[in-house]
Write a protein that holds these residues in place. Structure first.
Motif, PDB file in Angstrom:
ATOM      1  N   LEU A 174      26.037  10.483  24.465  1.00  0.00           N
ATOM      2  CA  LEU A 174      25.195   9.281  24.391  1.00  0.00           C
ATOM      3  C   LEU A 174      24.882   8.768  25.792  1.00  0.00           C
ATOM      4  O   LEU A 174      23.751   8.356  26.074  1.00  0.00           O
ATOM      5  N   ILE A 214      28.267   3.345  17.881  1.00  0.00           N
ATOM      6  CA  ILE A 214      28.134   4.620  18.589  1.00  0.00           C
ATOM      7  C   ILE A 214      28.129   5.818  17.643  1.00  0.00           C
ATOM      8  O   ILE A 214      28.136   6.957  18.082  1.00  0.00           O
ATOM      9  N   GLY A 215      28.089   5.572  16.339  1.00  0.00           N
ATOM     10  CA  GLY A 215      27.913   6.669  15.410  1.00  0.00           C
ATOM     11  C   GLY A 215      29.208   7.358  15.036  1.00  0.00           C
ATOM     12  O   GLY A 215      30.243   7.177  15.668  1.00  0.00           O
ATOM     13  N   THR A 216      29.107   8.192  14.007  1.00  0.00           N
ATOM     14  CA  THR A 216      30.291   8.919  13.557  1.00  0.00           C
ATOM     15  C   THR A 216      30.553  10.137  14.428  1.00  0.00           C
ATOM     16  O   THR A 216      31.596  10.764  14.316  1.00  0.00           O
ATOM     17  N   GLY A 217      29.611  10.474  15.253  1.00  0.00           N
ATOM     18  CA  GLY A 217      29.727  11.705  16.030  1.00  0.00           C
ATOM     19  C   GLY A 217      28.866  12.776  15.408  1.00  0.00           C
ATOM     20  O   GLY A 217      28.796  12.871  14.179  1.00  0.00           O
ATOM     21  N   LEU A 218      28.207  13.582  16.242  1.00  0.00           N
ATOM     22  CA  LEU A 218      27.326  14.624  15.715  1.00  0.00           C
ATOM     23  C   LEU A 218      28.146  15.603  14.885  1.00  0.00           C
ATOM     24  O   LEU A 218      29.199  16.072  15.315  1.00  0.00           O
ATOM     25  N   TRP A 278      21.101   8.367  27.479  1.00  0.00           N
ATOM     26  CA  TRP A 278      20.548   7.180  28.133  1.00  0.00           C
ATOM     27  C   TRP A 278      20.250   7.453  29.601  1.00  0.00           C
ATOM     28  O   TRP A 278      19.298   6.909  30.162  1.00  0.00           O
ATOM     29  N   LEU A 311      36.384  15.182  20.464  1.00  0.00           N
ATOM     30  CA  LEU A 311      35.055  15.027  19.888  1.00  0.00           C
ATOM     31  C   LEU A 311      34.493  13.639  20.172  1.00  0.00           C
ATOM     32  O   LEU A 311      33.305  13.494  20.481  1.00  0.00           O
ATOM     33  N   ARG A 335      29.782  14.948  12.193  1.00  0.00           N
ATOM     34  CA  ARG A 335      30.974  14.397  11.553  1.00  0.00           C
ATOM     35  C   ARG A 335      30.663  13.259  10.588  1.00  0.00           C
ATOM     36  O   ARG A 335      31.567  12.566  10.140  1.00  0.00           O
ATOM     37  N   VAL A 378      23.341   3.078  19.400  1.00  0.00           N
ATOM     38  CA  VAL A 378      23.097   3.429  20.800  1.00  0.00           C
ATOM     39  C   VAL A 378      22.187   4.650  20.888  1.00  0.00           C
ATOM     40  O   VAL A 378      21.207   4.664  21.636  1.00  0.00           O
ATOM     41  N   GLY A 379      22.493   5.671  20.075  1.00  0.00           N
ATOM     42  CA  GLY A 379      21.691   6.880  20.122  1.00  0.00           C
ATOM     43  C   GLY A 379      20.303   6.670  19.556  1.00  0.00           C
ATOM     44  O   GLY A 379      19.315   7.156  20.105  1.00  0.00           O
ATOM     45  N   GLU A 420      24.818   9.542  12.858  1.00  0.00           N
ATOM     46  CA  GLU A 420      25.707  10.343  13.684  1.00  0.00           C
ATOM     47  C   GLU A 420      25.678   9.941  15.160  1.00  0.00           C
ATOM     48  O   GLU A 420      26.646  10.192  15.881  1.00  0.00           O
ATOM     49  N   LEU A 421      24.579   9.359  15.611  1.00  0.00           N
ATOM     50  CA  LEU A 421      24.520   8.910  17.010  1.00  0.00           C
ATOM     51  C   LEU A 421      24.695   7.402  17.135  1.00  0.00           C
ATOM     52  O   LEU A 421      24.800   6.879  18.247  1.00  0.00           O
ATOM     53  N   GLN A 448      31.198  12.880  22.243  1.00  0.00           N
ATOM     54  CA  GLN A 448      30.122  12.071  21.664  1.00  0.00           C
ATOM     55  C   GLN A 448      29.687  10.975  22.628  1.00  0.00           C
ATOM     56  O   GLN A 448      28.494  10.764  22.870  1.00  0.00           O
ATOM     57  N   GLY A 461      31.454  19.714  15.715  1.00  0.00           N
ATOM     58  CA  GLY A 461      31.863  18.652  14.813  1.00  0.00           C
ATOM     59  C   GLY A 461      31.930  19.110  13.370  1.00  0.00           C
ATOM     60  O   GLY A 461      32.851  18.761  12.640  1.00  0.00           O
TER      61      GLY A 461
END
Lengths: 477, 175
Positions: free
Chosen positions: B14, A345-349, B18, B6, A351, A376-377, A372-373, B10, A62
């Motif tokens: 996730l 769900i975040g911007t992405g690891l 979980w 990506l 990113r 949810v993360g 980033e996560l 991602q 990322g």
């Protein structure tokens, strides 16, 4: 010995402690059941390592657009350390809890991935990069956990050293005040520095305190729980039994005023209060403790400027007056913006922009991961903490001796309270304090301390399950 | 790497995170929902010959001489019971040495004495040694614990040779 001994056969005492199960069953219990636990652990551990490696790879994809070999290699070596602990457990603690190690490994790995991500954002490489140092510290911490597992073969040995533990805790707490090695960072006197290495001795002090509290409360619980005076319908402890709680209160107030560290102070006092409650089962102690600490903290917020700042920045974080102030709420608000940017769900690891937040790799690692996560993360991470702590309480609950029970509950509660103080601070539920997130945040002392906690929990859980068991079940042969 | 790849990675990450959480929760299900009760086979099915339990008659039928024998060589100066003998139930006659501090009883496989039947709770009760006296405490079990036929609601001392009933199992403490 191969056959069970009915009571009439023990007439010719001295009856030896004969096994009540036939030899074959004993062997089955010794060999097969423990291996099952360890196999569960191995499966989960490999899964956790794969997830941690995946997080690191995603961070690099990322943020850099390609994989970087060095970090992967270093993390891979760290994975071998974790597997070494697993192998050691098979030998020295085959009945230990199978979930504690994989959860801790996954949290540690997620932490390394996110710290690496912030290094990339700040352009740090080599030994300057917090991620590389975090891997080195993780290796030291894992080695420390392994050493604890190998040296302490029976947790009750710790009971013998409870007063030594108390002394060690006090020395560790006072160490930052020592000349030459003591160091003040951002106003808090909680560091020591020897050469290039800096360390927060207070992190290790919490383990020593838990050992001392467990040993002390084990002997004192009767006098603390049985005797009481009734005031206004509430069963209060006798004035003469108030000594210990006042001493701990004074200690935590000393940390609050002397070291200017609100979080650690809250952590120590909370630890004592919960262990006291678990040992005595009396709510009046908790009420008393909350009143004492609340009063102390309120007074401190009026008198000490740094506590006052923290409170103001918490209650009125978006006020430009505090937002722009030095040591104001800028960090907290940037963390909140990051969390908001992350969304579901975040911007992405790799990113997002977690690097904007000051100290994003240590104090605000939760905000960085949340960005980033996403929610949810972040909730998955909180669920991992929940499982870790519930395993710890479980180990305490099934413990066969008072010391082990109190110790396991105390140590796992420390982790829970620390997570609450940090996550609560970052999400503006409580005033922000400078504690580290267990396993995730950059910081060697915290990692070492938390891995030692893992080792002690594993050791206590092994002795719990190694107890002889008898099963009443028809149809079992 | 395209944005879409990506994003998919991602989401996959996730989901796996979980999945890890739920794998652990699944492994812990007996902690959360209690140990699964096993339907007991008929007594007539007769598993006793193959069972490792001692012959039931030996323990119950002839307690007196055994007691005498224990009195003759004074092994222990105190009068604290050191054995637990199951007097009725599926494993009638089984006899175990009491541990030094406490014995947990329940359906959970982590209990010191595991009793698996429909009437026993996961963490049913525990025996504790208080001042050289064994005390039984019911851990809010569904069907309760009987000491000498009385249902208990607080930690209750268990004198020697008083029947304690948990589920379909009754035991006594003996020296």
């Amino acid at each position: 010995m191969a056959s069970p001994t009915p009571s009439s056969a023990t007439e010719t005492a001295p009856a030896p402690p004969a096994p009540r199960a036939p030899l074959t069953e004993t062997i089955r219990v010794r060999l097969r059941a423990p291996a099952r636990r360890r196999n569960t652990e191995l499966g989960l551990l490999l899964f956790a390592l794969a997830l941690a490696g995946g997080a690191l790879a995603l961070v690099q994809l990322g943020a850099l657009g390609h994989l970087a070999g060095t970090m992967m290699l270093l993390s891979g070596l760290l994975g071998l350390f974790a597997i070494a602990i697993h192998v050691a457990l098979r030998v020295v603690a085959p009945d230990a809890d199978p979930f504690v190690l994989p959860i801790a490994v996954l949290l540690n790995g997620l932490g390394i991935a996110e710290i690496t991500r912030i290094d990339i954002a700040e352009g740090l490489v080599g030994w300057d990069a917090a991620g590389v140092r975090q891997i080195a510290w993780s290796a030291i911490a894992l080695a420390g956990a392994l050493a604890v597992l190998l040296v302490i073969r029976n947790h009750r040995v710790l009971l013998r050293y409870r007063y030594l533990a108390m002394l060690a805790a006090i020395v560790l707490l006072l160490l930052p005040f020592a000349p030459l090695i003591g160091k003040e960072v951002n106003g808090a006197t909680i560091w020591i520095q020897v050469g290039p290495l800096s360390f927060q001795p207070g992190e290790l002090a919490k383990i020593a305190l838990a050992i001392f509290f467990a040993g002390y409360l084990m002997t004192a619980r009767d006098s603390l729980s049985m005797v009481s005076v009734k005031v206004l319908g509430l069963r209060l402890p006798r004035p003469r039994d108030l000594g210990p709680i006042l001493v701990i209160w004074a200690l935590s107030m000393l940390v609050l005023i002397g070291q200017r560290d609100l979080g650690t102070s809250l952590l120590y006092f909370g630890l004592f209060l919960v262990m006291l409650y678990v040992a005595t089962g009396r709510l009046s102690w908790v009420l008393l403790g909350v009143v004492l600490f609340g009063g102390g903290a309120f007074a401190a917020s009026r008198v000490l400027p740094y506590v006052e700042n923290r409170f103001a920045g918490w209650l009125d974080a978006f006020n430009p007056e505090y937002y722009d102030a030095f040591g104001g709420s800028y960090q907290l608000v940037q963390g909140l913006f990051g969390l908001a940017d992350g969304g579901l769900i975040g911007t992405g690891l790799g990113r997002g922009h977690p690097g904007i937040v000051p100290l994003a790799e240590s104090d605000f690692i939760v905000a960085s991961l949340g960005e980033e996560l996403g929610m949810v993360g972040l909730f998955a991470i909180l669920a991992l903490y929940l499982l870790f702590v519930s395993r710890g309480f479980r180990i305490g609950f099934t413990g066969q001796d008072d010391f082990g029970r109190l110790l396991a509950v105390g140590l796992s509660f420390v982790v829970a309270l620390q997570v609450f103080i940090v996550v609560g601070g970052v999400t503006r539920v409580i005033p922000l304090t400078g504690l580290t997130t267990p396993f995730l945040a950059a910081g060697g002392s915290s990692l070492v301390a938390n891995w030692v906690i893992v080792a002690i929990l594993l050791r206590v859980s092994d002795s719990v399950r190694a107890q002889p068991r008898w099963v009443v079940e028809e149809g079992r042969s | 790497m395209s944005e879409l790849t990506l994003l998919l990675l991602q989401i996959a990450f996730l989901m796996l995170l979980w999945f890890f959480v739920f794998v652990i929760v699944y492994s812990l299900r007996s902690d959360l929902f209690g140990q699964r009760a096993k339907r007991l086979p008929d007594r007539a099915a007769g598993t006793f010959p193959t069972s490792p339990a001692p012959a039931p008659a030996a323990a119950v039928a002839d307690p007196a001489p055994s007691r005498e024998a224990h009195r003759a060589p004074p092994l222990q100066s105190d009068a604290t019971p050191r054995r637990l003998v199951i007097t009725s139930g599926p494993r009638e006659g089984m006899e175990i040495d009491l541990p030094s501090e406490q014995l947990t009883i329940g359906r959970s496989s982590e209990s010191g004495l595991v009793i698996r039947d429909d009437y026993t709770s996961t963490h049913h009760a525990r025996l504790m040694l208080w001042n050289d006296e064994w005390v039984v405490q019911d851990l809010s079990s569904t069907n309760g614990t009987l000491v000498g036929g009385e249902k208990i609601d607080r930690p209750t001392p268990v004198p020697e040779r008083t029947p304690v009933t948990i589920g379909t199992t009754t035991f006594e403490l003996r020296r």
